[in-house]
Design a protein around this motif. Structure first.
Motif, PDB file in Angstrom:
ATOM      1  N   UNK A 149       0.848  -1.195   0.000  1.00 10.91           N
ATOM      2  CA  UNK A 149       0.000   0.000   0.000  1.00 10.91           C
ATOM      3  C   UNK A 149       0.881   1.242   0.000  1.00 10.91           C
ATOM      4  N   UNK A 150       1.013   1.857  -1.161  1.00 14.63           N
ATOM      5  CA  UNK A 150       1.873   3.026  -1.321  1.00 14.63           C
ATOM      6  C   UNK A 150       1.242   3.963  -2.343  1.00 14.63           C
ATOM      7  N   UNK A 151       1.280   5.276  -2.037  1.00 12.26           N
ATOM      8  CA  UNK A 151       0.679   6.248  -2.944  1.00 12.26           C
ATOM      9  C   UNK A 151       1.451   6.444  -4.230  1.00 12.26           C
ATOM     10  N   UNK A 152       2.733   6.080  -4.243  1.00 12.32           N
ATOM     11  CA  UNK A 152       3.545   6.198  -5.448  1.00 12.32           C
ATOM     12  C   UNK A 152       3.292   4.980  -6.334  1.00 12.32           C
ATOM     13  N   UNK A 153       2.766   5.216  -7.506  1.00 11.32           N
ATOM     14  CA  UNK A 153       2.386   4.112  -8.386  1.00 11.32           C
ATOM     15  C   UNK A 153       3.591   3.256  -8.774  1.00 11.32           C
ATOM     16  N   UNK A 154       4.749   3.905  -9.036  1.00  9.39           N
ATOM     17  CA  UNK A 154       5.944   3.152  -9.394  1.00  9.39           C
ATOM     18  C   UNK A 154       6.382   2.238  -8.239  1.00  9.39           C
ATOM     19  N   UNK A 155       6.374   2.787  -7.026  1.00  6.17           N
ATOM     20  CA  UNK A 155       6.753   1.980  -5.859  1.00  6.17           C
ATOM     21  C   UNK A 155       5.763   0.837  -5.658  1.00  6.17           C
ATOM     22  N   UNK A 156       4.483   1.122  -5.799  1.00  8.09           N
ATOM     23  CA  UNK A 156       3.455   0.089  -5.632  1.00  8.09           C
ATOM     24  C   UNK A 156       3.664  -1.057  -6.616  1.00  8.09           C
ATOM     25  N   UNK A 157       3.865  -0.726  -7.899  1.00 10.34           N
ATOM     26  CA  UNK A 157       4.059  -1.774  -8.914  1.00 10.34           C
ATOM     27  C   UNK A 157       5.340  -2.566  -8.658  1.00 10.34           C
ATOM     28  N   UNK A 158       6.399  -1.865  -8.205  1.00  9.52           N
ATOM     29  CA  UNK A 158       7.664  -2.555  -7.943  1.00  9.52           C
ATOM     30  C   UNK A 158       7.532  -3.528  -6.774  1.00  9.52           C
ATOM     31  N   UNK A 159       6.868  -3.097  -5.684  1.00  3.04           N
ATOM     32  CA  UNK A 159       6.692  -3.984  -4.521  1.00  3.04           C
ATOM     33  C   UNK A 159       5.810  -5.166  -4.886  1.00  3.04           C
ATOM     34  N   UNK A 160       4.827  -4.948  -5.748  1.00  4.38           N
ATOM     35  CA  UNK A 160       3.975  -6.053  -6.204  1.00  4.38           C
ATOM     36  C   UNK A 160       4.821  -7.104  -6.916  1.00  4.38           C
ATOM     37  N   UNK A 161       5.754  -6.667  -7.765  1.00  2.00           N
ATOM     38  CA  UNK A 161       6.624  -7.618  -8.468  1.00  2.00           C
ATOM     39  C   UNK A 161       7.521  -8.382  -7.492  1.00  2.00           C
ATOM     40  N   UNK A 162       8.074  -7.660  -6.509  1.00  8.01           N
ATOM     41  CA  UNK A 162       8.943  -8.315  -5.517  1.00  8.01           C
ATOM     42  C   UNK A 162       8.131  -9.303  -4.680  1.00  8.01           C
ATOM     43  N   UNK A 163       6.925  -8.898  -4.283  1.00 13.93           N
ATOM     44  CA  UNK A 163       6.071  -9.781  -3.492  1.00 13.93           C
ATOM     45  C   UNK A 163       5.719 -11.045  -4.269  1.00 13.93           C
ATOM     46  N   UNK A 164       5.557 -10.915  -5.580  1.00  6.11           N
ATOM     47  CA  UNK A 164       5.230 -12.090  -6.397  1.00  6.11           C
ATOM     48  C   UNK A 164       6.343 -13.132  -6.326  1.00  6.11           C
ATOM     49  N   UNK A 165       7.602 -12.680  -6.350  1.00  5.67           N
ATOM     50  CA  UNK A 165       8.728 -13.625  -6.253  1.00  5.67           C
ATOM     51  C   UNK A 165       8.728 -14.333  -4.895  1.00  5.67           C
ATOM     52  N   UNK A 166       8.515 -13.572  -3.810  1.00  8.27           N
ATOM     53  CA  UNK A 166       8.542 -14.163  -2.468  1.00  8.27           C
ATOM     54  C   UNK A 166       7.330 -15.069  -2.256  1.00  8.27           C
ATOM     55  N   UNK A 167       6.182 -14.604  -2.726  1.00  7.66           N
ATOM     56  CA  UNK A 167       4.952 -15.384  -2.576  1.00  7.66           C
ATOM     57  C   UNK A 167       5.020 -16.686  -3.357  1.00  7.66           C
ATOM     58  N   UNK A 168       5.786 -16.706  -4.426  1.00  9.94           N
ATOM     59  CA  UNK A 168       5.958 -17.928  -5.213  1.00  9.94           C
ATOM     60  C   UNK A 168       6.595 -19.030  -4.366  1.00  9.94           C
ATOM     61  N   UNK A 169       7.573 -18.667  -3.550  1.00 11.72           N
ATOM     62  CA  UNK A 169       8.205 -19.641  -2.647  1.00 11.72           C
ATOM     63  C   UNK A 169       7.203 -20.125  -1.603  1.00 11.72           C
ATOM     64  N   UNK A 170       6.462 -19.172  -1.025  1.00 13.98           N
ATOM     65  CA  UNK A 170       5.491 -19.522   0.011  1.00 13.98           C
ATOM     66  C   UNK A 170       4.420 -20.458  -0.517  1.00 13.98           C
ATOM     67  N   UNK A 171       3.871 -20.174  -1.680  1.00 14.69           N
ATOM     68  CA  UNK A 171       2.791 -20.999  -2.231  1.00 14.69           C
ATOM     69  C   UNK A 171       3.298 -22.374  -2.630  1.00 14.69           C
ATOM     70  N   UNK A 172       4.546 -22.478  -3.094  1.00 18.29           N
ATOM     71  CA  UNK A 172       5.100 -23.802  -3.405  1.00 18.29           C
ATOM     72  C   UNK A 172       5.203 -24.660  -2.148  1.00 18.29           C
ATOM     73  N   UNK A 173       5.677 -24.061  -1.051  1.00 14.98           N
ATOM     74  CA  UNK A 173       5.769 -24.808   0.207  1.00 14.98           C
ATOM     75  C   UNK A 173       4.385 -25.153   0.734  1.00 14.98           C
ATOM     76  N   UNK A 174       3.456 -24.207   0.631  1.00 14.45           N
ATOM     77  CA  UNK A 174       2.099 -24.440   1.118  1.00 14.45           C
ATOM     78  C   UNK A 174       1.410 -25.533   0.318  1.00 14.45           C
ATOM     79  N   UNK A 175       1.567 -25.516  -0.969  1.00 11.39           N
ATOM     80  CA  UNK A 175       0.930 -26.512  -1.838  1.00 11.39           C
ATOM     81  C   UNK A 175       1.477 -27.907  -1.547  1.00 11.39           C
TER      82      UNK A 175
END
Length: 669
Positions: A149-175
């Motif tokens: 949650x960030x008002x800067x659109x560039x920062x928001x999109x960048x954190x979303x991309x980074x979160x996708x990489x980390x979440x990929x590890x989490x979902x693989x372990x969870x699955x």
């Protein structure tokens, strides 16, 4: 000058305050612009250092157990590297423009890279927080999620991309954990870890040492010994995940692991961690199809969709986990009810632990009464089981396969001997058979999830109480022939009073408590195909039986299914009163062995009568003091049966009859 700035932005050279002062600027404002460019370059440099520390060669140099080189930190590094690609493309674009036109100034280059200042500051705050707090694993996932949650659109999109990489590890372990019961977590970064505490391996039933007074009665009865070495790691649970969801995820994986082995085939004392567990994948397609039917691919696809940050919602994840949980518990219900014949096993629990086979235990009491009244011996367990086999043979149950599931244990307790103690004191310091008798049950797998050590201990509490009431009732009935021709009216009257009290107590326990609660249990079992609901129904049944038998004392005024804090039965005043009445009956039945003349007999009868009246009056007072508690309802039901003709009221010399008192309490007309 602009070429120097580009080199700094590419992180090819480092700029200090001395070198910045030595620069020759073409325009008056170039000094400030150059300093701003240097600040952007320094921010990028700090980020690049972190990314390089997570590179393959750097990770290879660290030990395998290093917490700074985990999968989540690596995913964070890869995500940041992906985000920095746009920054590098911008620098390439600026270089191309500068090479085509040498008149461009520092302000031109700064105008292109200025927009990355907010992104670099955010990434540096993220990295600094991770380093300062020494975060790893799902802690990094949780922290990154907070920066989305960030008002800067560039920062928001960048954190979303980074979160996708980390979440990929989490979902693989969870699955992997949810579908196969496998924990692929070499760095202990997941919300579930393999416990190193050997005492948590409680698949095998053991007798608990004491009652846990910190738990509610209902929760303790529902608490299953399904640890198998895996527990929640509270530090790794993300802030956006409720604890109930994490517990549900843990339960699903442990249940799937449960299908991989029969704990009764394990050698006693063998740890679950030392025993090789079979993965669900290694059971072949038949076992996996049995559990998931045709939904494995569907569940896998649903879980994989959550790798997309735009679709990752904890509400949707909870719904998928619940679908998986329903499928697992349904299969567990099928195994427990159909394969392990749970309904038949529940009938056995009623027949043996709750004395449903009265003729069997009446014969057993005839053979073992002398043994149970004395301190336990080293051969007590063997003698008790031998008598149990003889009793089963006399009632034509010796050939039944159900008899072989039950056995007795009569632990030997060494007397507390001391220099100043006498033989009599030593005999009383040792535990008698009534207080230490244990009925053991060899149940089928996977019924250990239902009949946990806590549950079996509670069943044994009920068994010892019912057996003692049965013994007292039998002894009083045996004295009928002796006293029916007696000329001592006071003795016959006291005998009738005791018989009346014990008969009604026995009828209350068997009819009002056990039969009613058991009917509710069987009705709930036949109406559900969910193992969790079945387990809860059994826990409610046992909690009701214990509460209505006054084996627990409650301090809550909530409804019967809400659960209430409980303590050991020895603290329940009603239970203590009943035990005193049983002791009085036992002393009365054994009086003929110690009394030789009529004067002594009259003396004992007067003492017993006074004691009886005192205990009955105490029972009345308990009704008044406990009427606001849940157990007061059941106590009122018992005393309504006892005082149906207002006899007890007269014996207790109450100013108001107990019947009228109960009518005002219960609203009976």
């Amino acid at each position: 000058m602009i070429h120097d700035a580009l080199l700094v932005l590419w992180d090819c050279s480092q700029v200090t305050e001395e070198t910045a002062k030595c620069q020759h600027y073409a325009n008056q404002g170039d000094s400030d612009v150059y300093h701003r460019i240097c600040e952007i370059a320094k921010s990028h440099h700090r980020i690049q250092i972190f990314v390089d520390s997570m590179s393959f060669h750097c990770r290879k140099s660290h030990s395998a157990s290093s917490r700074t080189t985990g999968l989540y930190a690596q995913a964070l590094s890869e995500g940041i590297t992906e985000v920095l690609q746009s920054y590098k493309k911008t620098l390439l674009e600026v270089e191309g423009l500068v090479m085509g036109n040498h008149t461009y100034t520092l302000s031109f280059a700064y105008s292109y890279v200025e927009k990355y200042q907010g992104l670099f500051n955010t990434l540096n705050r993220l990295i600094s927080t991770i380093k300062e707090r020494r975060l790893n694993g799902c802690q990094i996932l949780s922290l990154t999620h907070q920066y989305i949650l960030n008002g800067n659109e560039m920062v928001h999109d960048a954190i979303i991309k980074i979160f996708a990489y980390i979440n990929n590890v989490f979902m693989n372990q969870l699955c992997t954990w949810l579908l196969y019961g496998e924990l692929r977590d070499p760095y202990q970064e997941f919300i579930i870890i393999c416990s190193r505490d050997e005492t948590s391996d409680t698949f095998l039933s053991t007798t608990p040492s004491s009652t846990n007074t910190d738990k509610t009665l209902l929760n303790s009865l529902q608490d299953t010994s399904l640890d198998c070495g895996f527990i929640l790691n509270p530090k790794m649970i993300p802030h956006f995940m409720p604890l109930s969801l994490a517990q549900e995820i843990l339960f699903i994986g442990k249940t799937i692991i449960l299908f991989g082995f029969d704990p009764q085939k394990m050698k006693k004392g063998t740890s679950m961690k030392t025993r090789p567990m079979l993965s669900l994948k290694k059971f072949g397609d038949s076992r996996r199809f049995t559990i998931w039917e045709d939904k494995e691919a569907e569940f896998h696809e649903k879980l994989q969709k959550f790798k997309d940050p735009e679709l990752f919602e904890i509400y949707n994840l909870r719904n998928v986990v619940r679908e998986i949980n329903e499928c697992v518990t349904k299969h567990l219900w099928t195994v427990a009810v159909e394969e392990a014949q749970l309904i038949h096993e529940l009938r056995l629990m009623k027949d043996f632990y709750l004395l449903g086979r009265g003729e069997l235990f009446l014969e057993l009491l005839r053979l073992t009464a002398h043994m149970l009244e004395k301190p336990t011996t080293r051969t007590g367990t063997r003698d008790m089981n031998h008598a149990f086999q003889l009793a089963a043979r006399s009632v034509f149950l010796s050939n039944s396969a159900d008899i072989e599931k039950f056995s007795f244990e009569l632990p030997y307790v060494k007397p507390n001997t001391s220099v100043n103690s006498t033989v009599t004191e030593e005999s009383y310091s040792a535990a008698d058979g009534w207080s230490s008798l244990i009925l053991k049950y060899d149940f089928k797998w996977p019924l250990h999830l239902l009949f946990t050590p806590e549950v079996l201990a509670r069943y044994n509490d009920m068994f010892r109480l019912l057996l003692r009431i049965k013994k007292t009732q039998h002894d009083l009935h045996s004295l009928w022939k002796t006293y029916k021709q007696s000329s001592n009216f006071a003795m016959c009257q006291l005998h009738n009073k005791l018989m009346f009290l014990i008969n009604n107590l026995q009828h209350y326990m068997q009819a009002d408590v056990l039969d009613t609660s058991y009917s509710k249990l069987m009705d709930a079992v036949t109406k559900t195909n969910d193992f969790e609901k079945l387990r809860k129904a059994h826990a409610i049944f046992l909690a009701d039986v214990l509460s209505q038998s006054f084996l627990t004392i409650t301090s809550s005024t909530n409804s019967e299914y809400s659960g209430s804090e409980s303590t050991d039965s020895i603290n329940n005043p009603v239970f203590c009163n009943i035990m005193e009445l049983l002791k009085l009956c036992h002393s009365f039945c054994s009086m003929s062995n110690s009394v030789t003349d009529k004067e002594s007999e009259d003396y004992y009868i007067r003492g017993y009568s006074e004691r009886f009246n005192k205990l009955v009056k105490q029972l009345m007072q308990l009704l008044l003091s406990l009427r606001d508690r849940p157990c007061g309802i059941y106590l009122a039901r018992l005393l309504m049966r006892l005082d149906y003709n207002r006899w007890i009221s007269g014996e207790a010399q109450l100013t108001q009859s107990l019947t009228n008192m109960l009518r005002s309490e219960l609203g009976v007309i």
